[in-house]
Design a protein around this motif. Structure first.
Motif: not given
Length: 560
Positions: A234-250, A413-421
């Motif tokens: 998987r594209n690492q830049v997009f994984l990092d973006s998913a992590k970034y936004y999930a953490d911001r929401v949390i 709850a989706e944000m917590y699991l999105t961050y982990a993935e």
């Protein structure tokens, strides 16, 4: 009370009249020029906000009605119907399957009405309308359009991107656009939408910046697979973006997990602290399409419903029962277990389980619901999630096919699991402390012991299945996996058992454990054959006949 549920009767009637006129079954048909409401209506902040209110309900009705669980859960294998909806249960969805057509139609209604709202606000908003409200209302419409396209591209692959329905009469070249370009479009859109939405809702139930950033976390996690390399990385830049936004929401949204999972689906739960975006339904006699009709088809019988309760053949699959902690395999045909995972009772009804919040009609009177045990070899584990009971249980606001509670489209709850993935990414496991912490926030709420050591994809995937079962999510988790690892997606689906089984409590009522046994006579139609030829949905036959350009090769979308 939420703002959307307090719109004046006259306004609702006006909006419904115009909207119904625009809801053609042909998504390429030009909508009326007066848009969702009359052009003279957009003269104040309140009127402009009211003009987008039905983008939270009516336009999604055909999807929410029955297609949401047919596609999201029946095709995914988290639930099944014994006698109805068999094409989706058996993974044989065709161009003529009703829910296939209703979902396609609903999503393009969302697109078309969102486009019209954008154009009408830009054209007709009066001088007294503030720029902040104009920006907000347009952002709402763009959000709904982007989300509709997320559903479209994940179900049908290449689809036509339409930003202005009014140009379609003179444009005969419209054809499907490639999935990559659709994902690029909706991600780019959502980034701007997040900038244009406020951090606090302008009315209860309306979108915020955190709704959009949550969608960005969801979009980027999936897009990382869309943009995977030839080796399936998987594209690492997009994984990092998913992590970034999930953490911001949390950390920044102010949203929080409800302490008890069951309360997510007990009346009144609308717009609670965990909800990031919900469809805003209302008990609305005489205003068809603004109410939540889905409980009519999911409630197991009329003894807990309001003149409906047509879900007696719908329930949990053998496969999904195996995903719950506390349920163990005894043999190929027998499971045993207790409700260790509290999400099980809140999602599915097992024989003898009690639900004091729901009134059950019995001979000679009524009682608080105890799910029946009929003692036959096809006794169902019925659906509980989104079932809130009779009118007496919900302040009188329920009638046949007319319920007022909302449908979650995204929870914290989706944000917590999105961050982990996203942290796990392309690895086989992760020991990242924050990823484990976030995962366990969801996991331990269900009454389970925290996971320690390494966290794997299979653990996260399983957690998502049991956390969001019967919320129309499981199918899209499989599609996300399929983008970069189709072999694993097929293997999960083809290993599932979707057939009859018998559930026996150790005592009735108030059992402490159950034994689950595959029904001996039901030996056929237990398995499916998911493959590259049937994974995506076929475009509805009616649409292909009306829009032959849909059969042309897909092209990249070029924004004009």
């Amino acid at each position: 009370m939420k703002y959307v549920k307090n719109i004046y009767t006259k306004l609702i009637a006006l909006l419904l009249f115009a909207l119904l006129a625009a809801c053609s079954e042909d998504f390429l048909e030009r909508p009326p020029k007066d848009a969702i409401v009359d052009a003279g209506f957009y003269q104040t902040d309140d009127q402009v906000l009211a003009s987008t209110s039905l983008l939270y309900s009516k336009v999604w009705f055909d999807y929410n009605d029955k297609a949401s669980y047919n596609l999201g859960d029946f095709r995914a294998g988290t639930a099944f119907s014994a006698w109805n909806d068999r094409g989706n249960v058996l993974f044989n969805t065709t161009g003529n399957t009703p829910e296939n057509g209703s979902a396609w139609r609903s999503f393009f209604i969302v697109v078309g009405q969102s486009n019209l709202a954008i154009q009408n606000i830009q054209k007709y908003a009066g001088a007294s309308v503030s720029e902040a409200v104009k920006k907000h209302a347009i952002a709402e419409a763009r959000f709904m359009r982007a989300l509709a396209y997320r559903f479209l591209v994940m179900n049908w692959g290449a689809v036509p991107l339409i930003e202005n329905n009014l140009t379609l009469l003179s444009d005969t070249t419209v054809q499907r656009n490639t999935p990559k370009s659709v994902w690029k479009f909706i991600t780019t859109e959502m980034r701007q939408i997040a900038e244009d939405l406020p951090e606090k809702p302008v009315r209860v139930g309306r979108l915020t910046r955190w709704s959009a950033e949550g969608m960005l976390a969801r979009f980027y996690l999936t897009r990382a697979g869309v943009e995977a390399n030839a080796s399936g990385q998987r594209n690492q830049v997009f994984l990092d973006s998913a992590k970034y936004y999930a953490d911001r929401v949390i950390t920044l949204s102010g949203a929080s997990l409800l302490p008890k999972y069951e309360n997510l689906f007990r009346y009144p739960y609308d717009n609670n602290a965990e909800s990031l975006f919900s469809l805003q339904w209302v008990y609305s006699p005489g205003a068809w399409g603004t109410q939540n009709s889905t409980p009519a088809y999911l409630a197991y019988g009329p003894d807990i419903a309001n003149g409906d309760g047509w879900g007696g053949d719908k329930g949990a699959t053998w496969w999904v029962m195996q995903q719950y902690e506390g349920i163990k395999t005894v043999s190929e045909t027998v499971l045993q277990g207790r409700t260790v995972d509290q999400r099980l009772k809140a999602t599915f009804m097992l024989p003898g389980a009690s639900y004091p919040e729901i009134t059950q009609t019995i001979p000679g009177g009524s009682q608080k619901l105890v799910f029946p045990f009929v003692g036959t070899d096809n006794n169902f584990i019925a659906i509980k999630k989104y079932i809130t009971g009779k009118a007496v249980d919900v302040g009188g606001k329920a009638a046949q096919q007319n319920y007022g509670h909302d449908t979650y489209m995204m929870r914290l709850a989706e944000m917590y699991l999105t961050y982990a993935e996203a942290v796990l990414g392309n690895g086989t496991s992760t020991t990242d402390g924050k990823a484990l912490q976030y995962f366990n926030q969801v996991h331990t709420r269900a009454g389970l012991s925290p996971v320690t050591g390494a966290l794997t994809f299979d653990q996260i995937f399983k957690e998502r299945i049991v956390e969001f079962a019967m919320e129309g999510m499981a199918w899209y988790d499989l599609v996300s996996l399929h983008y970069y690892n189709p072999t694993k997606a097929y293997a999960i689906l083809n290993a599932q058992d979707r057939g009859f089984f018998f559930t026996k409590p150790d005592r009735f009522p108030d059992p402490t454990s159950w034994t689950f046994t595959k029904t001996a006579w039901a030996t056929a139609e237990r398995k499916i054959d998911a493959n590259s030829g049937n994974f995506l949905l076929p475009i509805p036959s009616a649409e292909l006949s009306q829009a032959p350009n849909l059969q042309k090769p897909a092209v990249d979308y070029q924004r004009k």
